[in-house]
Design a protein around this motif. Structure first.
Motif, short mmCIF file in Angstrom:
data_model
loop_
_atom_site.label_atom_id
_atom_site.label_comp_id
_atom_site.label_asym_id
_atom_site.label_seq_id
_atom_site.Cartn_x
_atom_site.Cartn_y
_atom_site.Cartn_z
N UNK A 177 0.80 -1.22 0.00
CA UNK A 177 0.00 0.00 0.00
C UNK A 177 0.84 1.27 0.00
N UNK A 178 1.71 1.44 1.00
CA UNK A 178 2.41 2.71 1.18
C UNK A 178 3.44 2.96 0.08
N UNK A 179 4.28 1.96 -0.21
CA UNK A 179 5.26 2.14 -1.28
C UNK A 179 4.57 2.33 -2.64
N UNK A 233 13.05 1.80 3.49
CA UNK A 233 13.80 0.56 3.21
C UNK A 233 13.29 -0.09 1.93
N UNK A 234 11.97 -0.15 1.77
CA UNK A 234 11.40 -0.77 0.58
C UNK A 234 11.75 0.02 -0.68
N UNK A 235 11.75 1.35 -0.57
CA UNK A 235 12.10 2.16 -1.73
C UNK A 235 13.58 2.01 -2.10
N UNK A 236 14.43 1.80 -1.11
CA UNK A 236 15.84 1.54 -1.41
C UNK A 236 15.99 0.24 -2.20
N UNK A 242 15.55 -0.65 -9.92
CA UNK A 242 15.53 0.34 -11.00
C UNK A 242 16.91 0.49 -11.63
N UNK A 243 17.95 0.46 -10.79
CA UNK A 243 19.31 0.54 -11.33
C UNK A 243 19.59 -0.63 -12.27
N UNK A 244 19.17 -1.82 -11.86
CA UNK A 244 19.35 -3.00 -12.71
C UNK A 244 18.59 -2.85 -14.02
N UNK A 245 17.37 -2.35 -13.93
CA UNK A 245 16.54 -2.18 -15.11
C UNK A 245 17.13 -1.12 -16.04
#
Length: 360
Positions: A177-179, A233-236, A242-245
């Motif tokens: 939900x939050x992320x 933490x989840x966004x990190x 995202x970096x991998x993508x």
């Protein structure tokens, strides 16, 4: 029969009050805003008059930052035998209640997993919680009678109870939900500086992804502040993905064939894992491998067209699992996507074509 006081007549509080009142529960409404109480009462959610004695359950449906003080005041007043709340974060709240010396034996945390972009009593619905999860987070001191009373509340609202610890709950809602709310807002934020022509091309993908970005920012600041560490933490972790993508996409844009092939493998892996994660989201056929496909129907913007479409689709004898409407930009027309079991697509299409519908 259960009796209840609902404190806070916003979307969630009024919806809970409506659900309870529809089941014959005597509901008494309280709010700092008298107009909100009158509005909620006018919808049939209960009465603004105080109860004559102690009620069975007090449901605290105020902003998360206010829950502790309101709950302590209610307990000091002796309003109810048992107490619960609907705040979206539980760990910090439990600590606040302990610091306020609340009676934790007669309290159980609650969080109905339902909501809407709109807020206030006029957005409330008595069926808002039907079939939705309602998390209950008993403390180490919560007594059995309080738990059973909360379970009765959940059942009367048509929801499905999920009992778990406060920390596990906060991690779970941070993920589901939050992320996602912040990600939707970040994507929508990219549209603020986009050219008008680019935004005019917006279709169902961007609309679906950014739908929740229309929610009240002030309310969500309160929610996120209570679970900020978990969400950060989840966004990190998401940032690493995202970096991998990004690396995969850069490789796909290279001139070297080997790099391009490697980049394609990276992106395909991301998309496949997305498929796998999406498939884990529970549905009504959870546990059964049901494959769906969409029947795309062109529809005009006239009264009664949707009803006629559903009636004609029903003649096929096939269950419509989901529906989505895509409006045509600048035209009084659109496309309706009817989700059906994959093996039933031909039957639905043939039935609709026989009834004169144009398919896309």
């Amino acid at each position: 029969m259960l009796s209840a006081v609902v404190v806070g007549t916003g979307l969630i509080g009024t919806s809970a009050a409506l659900a309870l009142s529809n089941r014959g529960v005597n509901v008494h409404l309280r709010d700092l805003d008298p107009l909100a109480v009158r509005t909620a009462a006018s919808l049939g959610s209960g009465t603004g008059q105080p109860p004559e004695g102690v009620v069975d359950l007090a449901v605290v449906a105020v902003p998360p930052a206010m829950v502790g003080r309101v709950l302590r005041a209610l307990q000091d007043e002796g309003v109810a035998r048992h107490y619960t709340d609907v705040a979206g974060v539980k760990g910090g709240l439990e600590q606040d209640l302990g610091a306020l010396d609340c009676d934790m034996r007669r309290y159980i945390g609650g969080h109905p997993m339902a909501g809407a972009e709109r807020s206030g009593p006029l957005a409330a619905r008595g069926d808002l919680f039907e079939g939705r999860a309602w998390v209950l987070t008993p403390t180490a001191e919560t007594d059995t009678e309080t738990l059973n009373t909360a379970l009765e509340l959940v059942a009367l609202c048509g929801a499905t109870p999920v009992v778990m610890g406060a920390a596990a709950h906060d991690m779970a809602v941070g993920l589901v939900s939050h992320m996602p709310h912040l990600v939707a807002s970040l994507v929508a934020m990219r549209l603020t500086q986009a050219e008008g022509r680019a935004v005019s091309l917006a279709g169902p993908s961007i609309r679906d992804l950014t739908r929740i970005a229309a929610s009240d920012p002030r309310l969500w600041v309160d929610i996120l502040s209570a679970n900020a560490g978990v969400v950060a933490d989840l966004l990190e972790e998401l940032a690493a993905d995202l970096d991998t993508t990004i690396g995969g996409l850069r490789a796909m844009a290279a001139t070297d064939d080997a790099k391009r092939a490697h980049g394609a493998e990276v992106i395909e892996d991301v998309l496949r894992q997305g498929n796998t994660g999406r498939a884990r989201i529970p549905g009504k056929h959870d546990g059964r491998p049901v494959r769906y496909a969409a029947v795309s129907v062109l529809i005009g913007d006239q009264p009664g067209e949707m009803a006629r479409l559903f009636t004609d689709a029903g003649r096929s004898g096939v269950n419509i699992e989901d529906v989505r409407l895509e409006h045509a930009t600048g035209r009084l027309a659109g496309v309706v996507y009817l989700s059906v079991a994959q093996e039933s697509v031909a039957l639905v299409e043939n039935t609709l074509q026989e009834r004169g519908w144009r398919l896309r």
